[in-house]
Design a protein around this motif. Structure first.
Motif, short mmCIF file in Angstrom:
data_model
loop_
_atom_site.label_atom_id
_atom_site.label_comp_id
_atom_site.label_asym_id
_atom_site.label_seq_id
_atom_site.Cartn_x
_atom_site.Cartn_y
_atom_site.Cartn_z
N TYR A 208 0.82 -1.21 0.00
CA TYR A 208 0.00 0.00 0.00
C TYR A 208 0.86 1.27 0.00
O TYR A 208 0.41 2.33 -0.42
N SER A 209 2.09 1.16 0.46
CA SER A 209 2.93 2.34 0.61
C SER A 209 3.53 2.78 -0.73
O SER A 209 4.11 1.97 -1.45
N PRO A 210 3.46 4.08 -1.04
CA PRO A 210 4.10 4.57 -2.26
C PRO A 210 5.62 4.56 -2.17
O PRO A 210 6.30 4.73 -3.18
N HIS A 211 6.16 4.37 -0.97
CA HIS A 211 7.61 4.29 -0.82
C HIS A 211 8.13 2.93 -1.26
O HIS A 211 9.14 2.84 -1.97
N SER A 212 7.44 1.87 -0.87
CA SER A 212 7.92 0.51 -1.15
C SER A 212 7.28 -0.12 -2.37
O SER A 212 7.72 -1.17 -2.83
N ASN A 213 6.22 0.51 -2.92
CA ASN A 213 5.54 -0.03 -4.10
C ASN A 213 5.54 1.01 -5.21
O ASN A 213 4.77 1.98 -5.18
N THR A 214 6.42 0.79 -6.18
CA THR A 214 6.49 1.68 -7.35
C THR A 214 6.14 0.92 -8.62
O THR A 214 6.54 1.32 -9.72
N ARG A 215 5.39 -0.15 -8.47
CA ARG A 215 5.03 -0.99 -9.62
C ARG A 215 4.10 -0.24 -10.57
O ARG A 215 3.40 0.70 -10.18
N SER A 216 4.08 -0.70 -11.81
CA SER A 216 3.20 -0.10 -12.81
C SER A 216 2.21 -1.13 -13.38
O SER A 216 1.52 -0.84 -14.36
N ASP A 217 2.14 -2.32 -12.76
CA ASP A 217 1.18 -3.32 -13.21
C ASP A 217 -0.07 -3.25 -12.34
O ASP A 217 -0.31 -2.25 -11.66
N ARG A 218 -0.87 -4.30 -12.31
CA ARG A 218 -2.14 -4.27 -11.56
C ARG A 218 -1.93 -4.19 -10.06
O ARG A 218 -2.89 -3.92 -9.31
N TRP A 219 -0.70 -4.43 -9.59
CA TRP A 219 -0.43 -4.44 -8.16
C TRP A 219 0.17 -3.13 -7.66
O TRP A 219 0.54 -3.02 -6.50
N GLY A 220 0.27 -2.13 -8.52
CA GLY A 220 0.85 -0.86 -8.10
C GLY A 220 0.31 0.30 -8.90
O GLY A 220 -0.37 0.11 -9.91
N GLY A 221 0.63 1.51 -8.43
CA GLY A 221 0.13 2.70 -9.11
C GLY A 221 -0.50 3.66 -8.12
O GLY A 221 0.13 4.08 -7.14
N ASN A 222 -1.78 3.99 -8.32
CA ASN A 222 -2.46 4.88 -7.39
C ASN A 222 -2.95 4.11 -6.16
O ASN A 222 -2.71 2.91 -6.03
N ARG A 223 -3.65 4.80 -5.26
CA ARG A 223 -4.11 4.15 -4.02
C ARG A 223 -4.91 2.88 -4.30
O ARG A 223 -4.70 1.84 -3.69
N LYS A 224 -5.86 3.00 -5.22
CA LYS A 224 -6.74 1.87 -5.53
C LYS A 224 -5.94 0.67 -6.01
O LYS A 224 -6.19 -0.47 -5.59
N GLU A 225 -4.97 0.91 -6.87
CA GLU A 225 -4.17 -0.19 -7.41
C GLU A 225 -3.24 -0.76 -6.35
O GLU A 225 -3.00 -1.98 -6.31
N ARG A 226 -2.70 0.08 -5.47
CA ARG A 226 -1.82 -0.42 -4.41
C ARG A 226 -2.61 -1.20 -3.36
O ARG A 226 -2.02 -1.96 -2.58
N MET A 227 -3.92 -1.03 -3.33
CA MET A 227 -4.79 -1.76 -2.39
C MET A 227 -5.10 -3.17 -2.86
O MET A 227 -5.59 -4.00 -2.08
N GLN A 228 -4.84 -3.47 -4.13
CA GLN A 228 -5.33 -4.73 -4.71
C GLN A 228 -4.80 -5.97 -3.99
O GLN A 228 -5.54 -6.94 -3.80
N PHE A 229 -3.54 -5.95 -3.61
CA PHE A 229 -2.96 -7.11 -2.93
C PHE A 229 -3.69 -7.36 -1.61
O PHE A 229 -4.05 -8.49 -1.27
#
Length: 516
Positions: free
Chosen positions: A179-200
């Protein structure tokens, strides 16, 4: 939220806690190397399961590669179900509900606990820690496998007889890392904006709920723990946490459990706000889901204050210091609560040895009382002279500790770091990290941190492969030791030289009791 603190609390799932007081999840680092519960831990939990409404266990790893602590509890394979069943049973024997906290350390996992396996994380970004290594970025397939491992850990908790599971999404572990923008800089379905970082997080919750729906034969609690802010830049801010809460409320969980150092703590980042974060979170939730408050709860007044804001109160250190804390709180006997760890109560407190050693050796972590009546009657009653010298020794121990602490402060090292220097001098050889940890009876994690500080200060030297080649004492380190050690030698000059050999043995036995 009520002034009354002795009432049952029921959840969406149908489960009921007998009261809103909960033993907080606290790491013990005391399980067996294979992740099985130890006898010492079982005794520790049983002692504290009376009167509280529920006990949330220390975090159990869902994968051997995800361990952030040495000697952690395991929920990673079916061979550990019998161990988990023992733990659930002893907690329930005390009348409390048994909640298993499960986690994966992600980039906070330590190779030295995981067979030198490189940590994994959403992105190859190390945590801001002295010991950190750059983690391996998880593939899509590996992420799906982790979701399965969380589901399997819930299945094992069900088979072991637990009353619920808490997903550990706080304290910078894997769920928070996604969920953290510091540790998650992915650009696939598991990263991006808040909604995408919530997916996992959402996929794990859905998977766990599926297991519960299909396999639970009784009400089974599913909760989620979270940290409201991060110090990292970029990092999780309160606005991000409000979005997280909205999503979690929509998931129909049983509760949310905030992680705070103290329930009165305000924002880490907003210096203009003095309002406690717990109050802000509670107001935002607005009754949509039960909230567990935590942090520095010691007194009846603390409990009442928290329960005016949160629905339940999670208590850690106070229950370690006084296993009867909940009974005294419920009986409104606040004046009878122990305020410090009394060394003479070591056996009755049944704290696992590694945890005990950490408590009495880490400055200012716990209040520890090396009281004058720290006497072992079976030793002292035989010899009046030793009995009297023991009283003098206790006084010396207190005064010497203060003087030594003052001197160590001048060198910017702690008592624990000095003990490492002492072991290197005493053995007069290179020692490995494992050997030092064993000699001091502390965890590898604590030793790693202490050694890093000593190396930064130039007191020790580590080779690149220092786990193999060992730790070397520098000339500077030896000089610090020789300036501090004479104070310790005063003990032998002032007391031990006056005793016969048999009396020396007697007093050494007493001293060892103090340092165990």
């Amino acid at each position: 939220m009520s002034d009354n603190i002795n009432y049952p609390f029921s959840f969406r799932s149908g489960a009921t806690f007998r009261n809103p007081l909960i033993m907080a999840p606290m790491t013990t680092s005391s399980s067996q190397e294979n992740g099985m519960i130890s006898r010492e831990e079982l005794n520790y939990y049983y002692k504290r399961s009376h009167e509280v409404g529920a006990v949330i266990t220390a975090c159990a790893y869902i994968s051997p590669e995800g361990q952030a602590f040495q000697n952690g509890l395991g929920a990673s394979n079916d061979g550990q179900i019998a161990s988990l069943r023992q733990l659930a049973s002893v907690i329930q024997a005390g009348g409390a509900k048994a909640i298993l906290q499960i986690y994966h350390g992600g980039r906070m996992s330590r190779p030295e606990y995981n067979g030198d396996v490189l940590p994994v994380a959403p992105s190859p970004i190390p945590p801001i820690r002295e010991w950190a290594v750059t983690p391996k970025e998880l593939t899509h397939t590996e992420i799906e496998q982790l979701i399965i491992q969380f589901k399997e850990a819930v299945r094992r908790a069900l088979l072991a007889g637990f009353d619920g599971v808490e997903l550990h999404g706080a304290n910078t572990y894997l769920l928070q890392q996604f969920y953290s923008p510091h540790s998650n800089t992915r650009s696939d379905r598991w990263g991006g904006n808040r909604k995408e970082r919530m997916q996992f997080i959402i996929e794990i919750i859905r998977g766990c709920q599926e297991v519960i729906a299909n396999e639970a034969e009784r009400p089974f609690v599913l909760g989620y723990r979270f940290s409201p802010e991060e110090i990292e830049e970029p990092g999780i801010r309160l606005e991000d946490t409000f979005y997280l809460i909205d999503e979690l409320c929509n998931m129909e969980l049983d509760y949310l459990h905030i992680s705070l150092g103290h329930y009165t703590k305000s924002s880490l980042l907003d210096s203009e706000s003095n309002e406690p974060i717990l109050n802000q979170i509670s107001r935002y939730i607005n009754g949509r889901i039960p909230l567990i408050g935590v942090g520095g709860i010691k007194t009846l007044e603390d409990v009442e204050c928290v329960l005016k804001t949160a629905d339940l109160a999670s208590v850690g250190k106070a229950l370690i210091i006084d296993p009867l804390w909940a009974k005294k709180i419920l009986g409104r006997q606040g004046n009878a609560i122990q305020q410090a760890i009394r060394v003479s109560d070591k056996e009755t407190l049944v704290i696992p040895p590694i945890l005990w050693n950490q408590i009495v050796s880490i400055p200012q972590w716990f209040p520890v009382d090396f009281e004058d009546n720290l006497l072992i009657e079976e030793h002292t009653s035989k010899n009046k002279r030793v009995f009297l010298l023991w009283h003098q020794l206790i006084q010396w121990y207190k005064e010497n500790n203060k003087a030594t602490a003052t001197l160590l402060k001048d060198f910017n090292i702690s008592q624990a770091q000095f003990e490492i220097l002492a072991r290197l001098v005493e053995t007069d050889k290179v020692l490995s990290q494992q050997e030092i940890a064993k000699k001091l009876l502390v965890t590898q994690g604590n030793i790693t941190h202490l050694l890093s500080k000593l190396e930064q200060s130039g007191l020790i030297l580590k080779k690149k492969k220092w786990k193999t080649n060992g730790i070397h004492l520098t000339d500077k380190g030896h000089n610090v030791y020789t300036k501090v050690a004479p104070q310790l030698n005063d003990l032998h000059i002032k007391y031990f030289s006056k005793l016969t050999r048999e009396e020396q043995k007697e007093l050494y036995a007493l001293l060892s009791k103090l340092n165990e």
